[in-house]
Design a protein around this motif. Structure first.
Motif, short mmCIF file in Angstrom:
data_model
loop_
_atom_site.label_atom_id
_atom_site.label_comp_id
_atom_site.label_asym_id
_atom_site.label_seq_id
_atom_site.Cartn_x
_atom_site.Cartn_y
_atom_site.Cartn_z
N GLN A 55 0.82 -1.22 0.00
CA GLN A 55 0.00 0.00 0.00
C GLN A 55 0.85 1.26 0.00
OE1 GLN A 55 -3.39 -0.37 2.96
NE2 GLN A 55 -2.38 -2.34 3.23
N ASN A 56 2.02 1.20 0.63
CA ASN A 56 2.85 2.40 0.77
C ASN A 56 3.68 2.74 -0.46
OD1 ASN A 56 2.25 3.48 3.31
ND2 ASN A 56 3.58 2.03 4.37
N LEU A 57 3.77 1.83 -1.41
CA LEU A 57 4.69 2.03 -2.53
C LEU A 57 4.48 3.37 -3.25
CD1 LEU A 57 5.12 -1.40 -4.32
CD2 LEU A 57 6.81 -0.10 -3.04
N ALA A 58 3.22 3.69 -3.55
CA ALA A 58 2.97 4.92 -4.31
C ALA A 58 3.38 6.14 -3.50
CB ALA A 58 1.49 5.00 -4.70
N ASN A 59 3.17 6.07 -2.18
CA ASN A 59 3.55 7.21 -1.33
C ASN A 59 5.07 7.34 -1.22
OD1 ASN A 59 1.49 8.99 0.01
ND2 ASN A 59 3.05 8.91 1.63
N ILE A 60 5.75 6.18 -1.18
CA ILE A 60 7.22 6.20 -1.16
C ILE A 60 7.72 6.90 -2.42
CG2 ILE A 60 9.30 4.77 -1.28
CD1 ILE A 60 7.84 2.64 0.37
N GLU A 61 7.10 6.54 -3.54
CA GLU A 61 7.53 7.17 -4.80
C GLU A 61 7.30 8.67 -4.75
OE1 GLU A 61 6.01 5.55 -8.48
OE2 GLU A 61 6.10 7.53 -9.39
N LYS A 62 6.15 9.07 -4.24
CA LYS A 62 5.85 10.51 -4.14
C LYS A 62 6.92 11.22 -3.30
CE LYS A 62 3.71 12.03 -0.85
NZ LYS A 62 3.07 12.50 0.34
N ASP A 63 7.27 10.61 -2.16
CA ASP A 63 8.27 11.24 -1.27
C ASP A 63 9.66 11.25 -1.90
OD1 ASP A 63 6.35 11.82 0.54
OD2 ASP A 63 6.99 10.38 2.07
N LEU A 64 9.98 10.22 -2.68
CA LEU A 64 11.28 10.21 -3.35
C LEU A 64 11.36 11.34 -4.38
CD1 LEU A 64 11.89 6.37 -3.85
CD2 LEU A 64 13.15 7.91 -2.34
N ARG A 65 10.26 11.55 -5.09
CA ARG A 65 10.22 12.64 -6.09
C ARG A 65 10.46 13.99 -5.42
NH1 ARG A 65 8.12 11.59 -11.07
NH2 ARG A 65 7.36 9.46 -11.37
N VAL A 66 9.73 14.23 -4.33
CA VAL A 66 9.88 15.50 -3.61
C VAL A 66 11.31 15.66 -3.10
CG1 VAL A 66 9.14 16.76 -1.54
CG2 VAL A 66 7.45 15.61 -2.97
N SER A 67 11.86 14.58 -2.54
CA SER A 67 13.21 14.64 -1.97
C SER A 67 14.24 14.97 -3.03
CB SER A 67 13.56 13.30 -1.30
OG SER A 67 12.61 13.00 -0.31
N VAL A 68 14.13 14.31 -4.18
CA VAL A 68 15.10 14.56 -5.24
C VAL A 68 15.01 16.01 -5.70
CG1 VAL A 68 15.67 14.04 -7.64
CG2 VAL A 68 15.28 12.18 -6.02
N GLU A 69 13.80 16.53 -5.82
CA GLU A 69 13.65 17.93 -6.25
C GLU A 69 14.28 18.88 -5.23
OE1 GLU A 69 9.49 18.41 -7.05
OE2 GLU A 69 9.57 16.96 -8.69
N ASN A 70 14.16 18.54 -3.95
CA ASN A 70 14.72 19.41 -2.91
C ASN A 70 16.22 19.26 -2.75
OD1 ASN A 70 12.29 20.66 -2.22
ND2 ASN A 70 11.75 19.04 -0.75
N LEU A 71 16.75 18.12 -3.16
CA LEU A 71 18.16 17.82 -2.88
C LEU A 71 19.02 17.68 -4.13
CD1 LEU A 71 17.50 15.02 -0.21
CD2 LEU A 71 18.21 17.35 0.29
N ILE A 72 18.47 18.06 -5.26
CA ILE A 72 19.13 17.73 -6.53
C ILE A 72 20.53 18.33 -6.65
CG2 ILE A 72 18.17 19.68 -7.84
CD1 ILE A 72 18.60 16.04 -9.06
N ASP A 73 20.80 19.41 -5.93
CA ASP A 73 22.12 20.04 -6.04
C ASP A 73 23.17 19.37 -5.15
OD1 ASP A 73 21.18 21.84 -7.88
OD2 ASP A 73 20.51 23.24 -6.33
N GLN A 74 22.73 18.43 -4.33
CA GLN A 74 23.69 17.77 -3.45
C GLN A 74 24.50 16.73 -4.22
OE1 GLN A 74 22.43 16.33 0.28
NE2 GLN A 74 21.49 18.24 0.91
N PRO A 75 25.74 16.49 -3.77
CA PRO A 75 26.52 15.43 -4.41
C PRO A 75 25.89 14.06 -4.17
CG PRO A 75 27.65 16.24 -2.46
CD PRO A 75 26.49 17.16 -2.70
#
Lengths: 430, 171
Positions: free
Chosen positions: A379-399
């Motif tokens: 059940q959580n898979l879709a939400n994990i994906e959503k959170d990964l998307r948000v995280s990458v957008e917020n952290l994209i400049d990090q090494p």
């Protein structure tokens, strides 16, 4: 620019590779997640078997969640045959499930989460600097095992819990001994809350969440319930679970996703607290306040803090249950008689990782014709994906060296059954 | 190894060491559960009071409930080490890394990590001999059955473990 981040999991099931995040132009292009769970995945193991063979097989889907699988499986069979169990059985079953909750939360917090947040590569590394704390975590896990052993007859994969009741009942002396151990466990769980309160929770994955959890009519917080409550205000009967968990094939992912009204939702400790926070009492209520949890939290990294609160709750509730059992006196009941009939039944329990559904259909002789098990991780898979998307957008400049571990933290916060797997991270640059 | 039938009755114990025999694995994933099938067989053999036979499911950390000053721990698990299906490995825990064999696991905490953690936390394990009996799996897939080669290896695994605890076989 990061091109591809692969979160491999070491899995013995060939063809299942874990989580891969592909990034294009600073955004997540696709997230592929492989888990070996899903609608009717386990059906081939039990189809054609007699009704009393099902739980002993399907409780083994997971050792850590075996108590929850046992309870959900037994309830599904009982509901299919119209069996109502005694209040003593309900209490013992609840105690068994709390044993599983204590074991699982302690294991997750001390072996995976706290090392993560304190920048240790593993629990072993943490233990070299903080042996007393890790030992305390393992003792809490042992307490959960002891509850399951006392009530279920074994530390994992209960043999006492059967359809309609219990094969062997605990003695008064065993319950009193357990109560003593729970006293010590409560103190240790409060120390755990202290430890978790000192962890800095980053906010890089914060985004709106829809939460789902079982809801009971009772006054207290519970891991059981006949209804599914959502933070949208919707409430459904558990027999309607398939509409909530309806899994859709999505083009960018290997795994099917559970969605409510085409939106992802989250289950687990944080969801339970978000939906039932006013029902917490005692030290658990204080712990919730101390850790800053509320129904408005949209940061799944707080799921770890929610597990610490539930550690306290499950220990307090276990003590209450033992008091109720001792006050009433253990009755030497035999399991309810089973009269097979054609029918379908659903059993639902809040497992440590979230709502767990078992649904079975039987023919008139009690042979299983269909089985469906929907795990919290699925059940959580879709939400994990959503959170990964948000995280990458917020952290994209990090090494990549710092981005990949942060994505692992997001996945691990959900305590998925693949959490053992997300140790290896590979980041490729163009 | 020999093809002697399983010794299901009797057994004269000559062991004086506290020993825990722990099976680990998932019975729903075919050969992944071979360690637990071995435990099923061992459970039918009368064991001396200083030998614990434990079904750990896929949680080796549940050993913490069985650590009564053990002098020897024997872990039985499926181990992929590149051999033929059913091949049996006897590994000393302390030599695992030097032999380059990694016990891959879908378990919550890997078996080797669990052993390392327990050894670090519990001083009682400092001088404890830890042996891993690994069986090379063939099919790890949704099934409650073992593959033929792995199933055939169980008798030899049981015999090896009885030798480990100095337990003589019935005549």
């Amino acid at each position: 620019m990061h091109n591809s981040i692969i979160i491999n999991h070491i899995c013995r099931v060939e063809g299942h590779g874990g989580i891969t995040v592909n990034i294009k132009d600073g955004k997540v292009a696709e997230v592929n997640m492989d888990i070996f769970e899903g609608p009717r995945f386990f059906e081939p193991l039990v189809v054609g078997r007699a009704y009393d063979e099902v739980a002993p097989i399907l409780m083994r889907i997971c050792a850590i969640c075996s108590a929850a699988h046992t309870a959900a499986s037994l309830m599904a069979v009982e509901n299919a045959f119209g069996i109502t169990v005694s209040s003593q059985t309900r209490l013992l079953r609840e105690l068994l499930v709390h044993g599983g909750n204590i074991e699982s939360h302690a294991l997750h917090l001390f072996c995976l989460v706290i090392p993560d947040f304190m920048n240790y590569p593993s629990a072993i590394a943490l233990a070299s600097d903080h042996p007393a704390e890790v030992k305390m975590g393992l003792e809490l896990k042992k307490l959960g095992n002891t509850i399951q052993e006392t009530i279920g007859g074994r530390a994992i994969h209960s043999v006492n819990a059967v359809i309609g009741g219990f094969g062997k009942l605990p003695t008064k002396e065993q319950l009193l001994e357990l109560k003593e151990q729970l006293k010590k466990g409560l103190k240790q769980s409060l120390v755990t809350v202290d430890l978790v309160s000192g962890l800095q929770v980053p906010d890089f994955c914060t985004s709106p969440n829809i939460y789902a959890a079982l809801s009971s009519d009772g006054a207290g917080y519970s891991l059981f319930g006949d209804k599914i409550a959502l933070s949208t205000g919707d409430t459904w009967d558990i027999n309607m679970y398939k509409e909530l968990c309806e899994e859709k094939v999505v083009a960018h992912s290997h795994a099917k996703h559970s969605r409510f009204n085409d939106k992802p939702f989250a289950v687990g400790a944080l969801a339970r607290i978000a939906l039932n926070e006013e029902k917490l009492s005692g030290e658990a209520k204080k712990a919730k306040k101390r850790l800053g949890l509320s129904s408005h939290l949209d940061n799944m990294l707080y799921n770890n803090a929610a597990q610490a609160v539930e550690l306290v709750y499950s220990i307090e509730r276990s003590t209450e249950i033992i008091d109720e059992l001792l006050t009433a006196g253990i009755k030497q009941e035999k399991p309810m008689e089973v009269k097979t009939q054609a029918g379908t039944g659903t059993g639902a329990v809040e497992a440590p990782r979230g709502t767990l559904y078992h649904n079975y259909s039987f023919d008139e002789k009690g042979r299983l014709t269909e089985a469906d098990v929907i795990t919290p991780t699925a059940q959580n898979l879709a939400n994990i994906e959503k959170d990964l998307r948000v995280s990458v957008e917020n952290l994209i400049d990090q090494p990549k060296e710092s981005l990949a571990p942060k994505l692992e933290m997001v996945v691990r916060a959900y305590d998925p059954c693949i959490s053992c797997a997300v140790h290896l991270v590979e980041v490729n640059f163009e | 190894m020999s093809e002697r039938p399983l010794p299901l009755k009797g057994g004269k114990n000559k062991s004086h060491r506290n020993t825990v025999i722990a099976g680990v694995g998932n019975r729903l994933l075919g050969d992944e559960g071979v360690g637990l099938h071995v435990i099923d067989n061992l459970s039918q053999i009368p064991m001396p009071s200083n030998v614990d036979v434990v079904d750990c499911g896929c949680d080796l950390l549940s050993l913490i409930s069985h650590l009564n000053k053990p002098q020897k721990i024997i872990v039985i698990d499926a181990v992929r080490a590149g051999g033929k299906p059913g091949e049996i490995y006897r590994l000393d825990y302390n030599e695992l890394k030097t032999r380059g064999i990694e016990m891959q696991s879908s378990h919550q905490v890997r078996a080797t990590d669990a052993l390392g953690l327990l050894k670090q936390i519990y001083p009682v394990l400092a001088g404890c001999e830890i042996i891993i009996i690994g069986i090379e799996p063939e099919a790890i897939e949704l099934s409650i059955c073992l593959s033929e080669k792995v199933r055939e290896s169980i008798a030899d695994v049981v015999r090896l473990i009885l030798e480990e605890i100095s337990c003589s076989l019935p005549e």
